[in-house]
Design a protein around this motif. Structure first.
Motif, PDB file in Angstrom:
ATOM      1  N   GLY A 111       0.833  -1.188   0.000  1.00 40.72           N
ATOM      2  CA  GLY A 111       0.000   0.000   0.000  1.00 40.72           C
ATOM      3  C   GLY A 111       0.867   1.237   0.000  1.00 40.72           C
ATOM      4  N   TYR A 112       0.229   2.388  -0.201  1.00 42.15           N
ATOM      5  CA  TYR A 112       1.017   3.630  -0.189  1.00 42.15           C
ATOM      6  C   TYR A 112       0.156   4.826   0.154  1.00 42.15           C
ATOM      7  N   LEU A 113       0.844   5.888   0.554  1.00 37.40           N
ATOM      8  CA  LEU A 113       0.243   7.156   0.925  1.00 37.40           C
ATOM      9  C   LEU A 113       0.897   8.269   0.125  1.00 37.40           C
ATOM     10  N   LYS A 114       0.068   9.221  -0.339  1.00 35.69           N
ATOM     11  CA  LYS A 114       0.612  10.446  -0.919  1.00 35.69           C
ATOM     12  C   LYS A 114      -0.039  11.630  -0.233  1.00 35.69           C
ATOM     13  N   VAL A 115       0.773  12.560   0.272  1.00 32.63           N
ATOM     14  CA  VAL A 115       0.264  13.797   0.865  1.00 32.63           C
ATOM     15  C   VAL A 115       0.876  14.989   0.138  1.00 32.63           C
ATOM     16  N   ASN A 116       0.112  16.075   0.081  1.00 32.68           N
ATOM     17  CA  ASN A 116       0.559  17.319  -0.558  1.00 32.68           C
ATOM     18  C   ASN A 116       0.365  18.481   0.414  1.00 32.68           C
ATOM     19  N   PHE A 117       1.210  19.487   0.271  1.00 32.08           N
ATOM     20  CA  PHE A 117       1.063  20.695   1.070  1.00 32.08           C
ATOM     21  C   PHE A 117       1.493  21.884   0.214  1.00 32.08           C
ATOM     22  N   GLY A 118       1.197  23.076   0.716  1.00 28.35           N
ATOM     23  CA  GLY A 118       1.542  24.275  -0.040  1.00 28.35           C
ATOM     24  C   GLY A 118       0.883  24.304  -1.408  1.00 28.35           C
ATOM     25  N   GLU A 119       1.640  24.734  -2.407  1.00 28.87           N
ATOM     26  CA  GLU A 119       1.111  24.890  -3.759  1.00 28.87           C
ATOM     27  C   GLU A 119       0.877  23.568  -4.476  1.00 28.87           C
ATOM     28  N   SER A 120       1.347  22.473  -3.920  1.00 31.80           N
ATOM     29  CA  SER A 120       1.155  21.169  -4.572  1.00 31.80           C
ATOM     30  C   SER A 120      -0.189  20.538  -4.255  1.00 31.80           C
TER      31      SER A 120
ATOM     32  N   LEU B 163      -2.979  20.362   4.930  1.00 35.88           N
ATOM     33  CA  LEU B 163      -2.297  19.249   4.269  1.00 35.88           C
ATOM     34  C   LEU B 163      -3.367  18.422   3.563  1.00 35.88           C
ATOM     35  N   GLU B 164      -3.077  17.997   2.338  1.00 31.88           N
ATOM     36  CA  GLU B 164      -4.014  17.177   1.569  1.00 31.88           C
ATOM     37  C   GLU B 164      -3.563  15.720   1.573  1.00 31.88           C
ATOM     38  N   ILE B 165      -4.464  14.814   1.913  1.00 25.79           N
ATOM     39  CA  ILE B 165      -4.242  13.394   1.663  1.00 25.79           C
ATOM     40  C   ILE B 165      -4.776  13.127   0.266  1.00 25.79           C
ATOM     41  N   GLU B 166      -3.885  12.979  -0.685  1.00 29.36           N
ATOM     42  CA  GLU B 166      -4.341  12.730  -2.058  1.00 29.36           C
ATOM     43  C   GLU B 166      -4.660  11.258  -2.291  1.00 29.36           C
ATOM     44  N   ARG B 167      -3.845  10.370  -1.690  1.00 31.11           N
ATOM     45  CA  ARG B 167      -4.074   8.942  -1.913  1.00 31.11           C
ATOM     46  C   ARG B 167      -3.696   8.115  -0.693  1.00 31.11           C
TER      47      ARG B 167
ATOM     48  N   LEU C   6       4.389  19.729  10.083  1.00 25.87           N
ATOM     49  CA  LEU C   6       4.267  20.959   9.305  1.00 25.87           C
ATOM     50  C   LEU C   6       3.410  22.013  10.007  1.00 25.87           C
ATOM     51  N   ASP C   7       2.931  21.666  11.223  1.00 24.19           N
ATOM     52  CA  ASP C   7       2.054  22.567  11.973  1.00 24.19           C
ATOM     53  C   ASP C   7       0.795  22.924  11.193  1.00 24.19           C
ATOM     54  N   ALA C   8       0.271  21.958  10.438  1.00 20.93           N
ATOM     55  CA  ALA C   8      -0.971  22.174   9.695  1.00 20.93           C
ATOM     56  C   ALA C   8      -2.143  22.297  10.665  1.00 20.93           C
ATOM     57  N   GLU C   9      -3.099  23.128  10.315  1.00 21.04           N
ATOM     58  CA  GLU C   9      -4.278  23.306  11.156  1.00 21.04           C
ATOM     59  C   GLU C   9      -5.379  22.313  10.808  1.00 21.04           C
ATOM     60  N   TYR C  10      -5.399  21.867   9.548  1.00 25.46           N
ATOM     61  CA  TYR C  10      -6.408  20.888   9.157  1.00 25.46           C
ATOM     62  C   TYR C  10      -5.915  20.046   7.989  1.00 25.46           C
TER      63      TYR C  10
ATOM     64  N   THR D 167      -4.022  19.835  -4.591  1.00 25.57           N
ATOM     65  CA  THR D 167      -4.744  19.816  -5.861  1.00 25.57           C
ATOM     66  C   THR D 167      -5.847  20.855  -5.964  1.00 25.57           C
ATOM     67  N   GLU D 168      -6.343  21.361  -4.813  1.00 24.22           N
ATOM     68  CA  GLU D 168      -7.402  22.363  -4.885  1.00 24.22           C
ATOM     69  C   GLU D 168      -7.207  23.524  -3.919  1.00 24.22           C
ATOM     70  N   LEU D 169      -7.257  23.270  -2.622  1.00 25.99           N
ATOM     71  CA  LEU D 169      -7.345  24.372  -1.670  1.00 25.99           C
ATOM     72  C   LEU D 169      -6.092  25.242  -1.629  1.00 25.99           C
ATOM     73  N   LYS D 170      -4.924  24.627  -1.723  1.00 28.88           N
ATOM     74  CA  LYS D 170      -3.646  25.358  -1.722  1.00 28.88           C
ATOM     75  C   LYS D 170      -3.535  26.349  -0.556  1.00 28.88           C
ATOM     76  N   ASP D 171      -3.957  25.884   0.595  1.00 29.89           N
ATOM     77  CA  ASP D 171      -3.925  26.678   1.814  1.00 29.89           C
ATOM     78  C   ASP D 171      -2.676  26.303   2.602  1.00 29.89           C
TER      79      ASP D 171
END
Length: 332
Positions: free
Chosen positions: A73-82, A92-96, A123-127, A84-88
């Motif tokens: 199995g695997y996990l992909k997370v994105n933050f910042g400008e990467s 942090l986005e869990i993409e997969r 990353l001190d993400a709030e959500y 896919t939508e909110l870019k806040d």
């Protein structure tokens, strides 16, 4: 305990990432999409160029779940400008999160999800937010179980098929909003640290010399030696505690120990909150690996540690007669 381990995905893992990505996507969606649409999506989303670019993106991270040298199995997370939508920058986005079907139900998805939580805390993400297909009820149940709530919808194109994704969000401060927060130890919490631990120890075992020593004078025996104690407060009342005990050991930086939650506060996720806070604290102090001891009699604790992704170890000396399992947790 589980033998499933998590590790970061590197550029050298591109072929393995393509393989697990294609296989898990097909297992999940082949039955409900046309062969042509599926083929087009796989060729685009898992091409050599796309995978290489994603692995080189400094605002994305991948992690493999590995069992007996097999990627399951695997996990992909994105933050910042990467993202896919909110870019806040606060999110942090869990993409997969994908797991091979034969390993569904064994806790692998939860391990990967917990890793996402750890990245968000680092990353001190709030959500945390994500999108999940409205027909993927298994995934929706999983995220709801972990506290996510739907807040919007968006369109996802799979070939020529227009599908709807439910957007879900987890506020990482939501537990604090409900009155629960984690704070560092102060002298005023010494009695709670002692009594909460005595409560569970005497319920299952007997107090031992090392218990009396650590609980009787935590300042001298834990804090002054470079350790930390964390306290969970519910409406400002201490309901849970744990300690990071500094170890003079070439393998381990700290022992995660003296974890206790009041019976009246159990079932609220406080133990997991304490563990995640302890892991973040250890990382902030430069730690890479944590040691744990427990007893298999403590079934809830065993489930908790398995969710964290611990690995069994053997042969280490212990001052506790109740200890029948020793574990380590790689927090890099």
């Amino acid at each position: 305990m589980s033998n499933i381990q998590l590790r970061p995905v590197s550029n050298n893992d591109a072929a393995a990432l393509q393989s697990i990505g294609r296989e898990t996507f097909c297992e999940t969606f082949a039955a409900v999409n046309t062969e042509e649409n599926l083929k087009q999506y796989l060729e685009t989303s898992f091409s050599d160029e796309k995978v290489t670019a994603e692995l080189n993106d400094e605002n994305s991270e991948f992690y493999f779940a590995v069992a007996e040298n097999r990627v399951i199995g695997y996990l992909k997370v994105n933050f910042g400008e990467s993202q896919t939508e909110l870019k806040d920058n606060r999110s942090l986005e869990i993409e997969r999160i994908y797991v091979l079907k034969e390993f569904h139900g064994n806790g692998t998805a939860q391990l990967l999800y917990n890793k996402a939580i750890q990245v968000a805390q680092r990353l001190d993400a709030e959500y945390i937010w994500l999108g999940v297909w409205e027909e993927n009820q298994r995934a929706i149940r999983f995220y709801k179980k972990n506290g996510f709530k739907a807040f919007d919808k968006h369109i996802f194109k799979l070939g020529d098929d227009t599908q709807t994704d439910i957007m879900m969000k987890l506020n990482l401060n939501e537990s604090e909003m409900a009155g629960i927060r984690i704070v560092e130890f102060e002298d005023k919490y010494a009695t709670a640290f002692k009594e909460l631990n005595e409560e569970w120890i005497t319920a299952y075992f007997t107090m031992e010399e090392s218990d009396y020593k650590a609980l009787g004078n935590p300042q001298a025996n834990i804090l002054d030696k470079g350790g930390k104690i964390l306290v969970a407060l519910d409406d400002e009342q201490p309901v849970g505690v744990c300690a990071l005990i500094k170890m003079n050991d070439p393998e381990y930086d700290f022992e995660l120990a003296k974890m206790a939650v009041s019976p009246s506060a159990q079932g609220k996720g406080i133990a997991m909150m304490l563990c995640n806070a302890a892991i973040k604290t250890a990382k902030d102090l430069g730690a890479t690996k944590i040691y744990l001891e427990s007893s298999r009699k403590l079934t809830p604790a065993m489930r908790l540690y398995e969710k964290l992704g611990v690995k069994d170890v053997t042969g280490r000396p212990t001052p506790y007669s109740r200890c029948d399992i020793q574990m380590e947790l790689d927090i890099r």
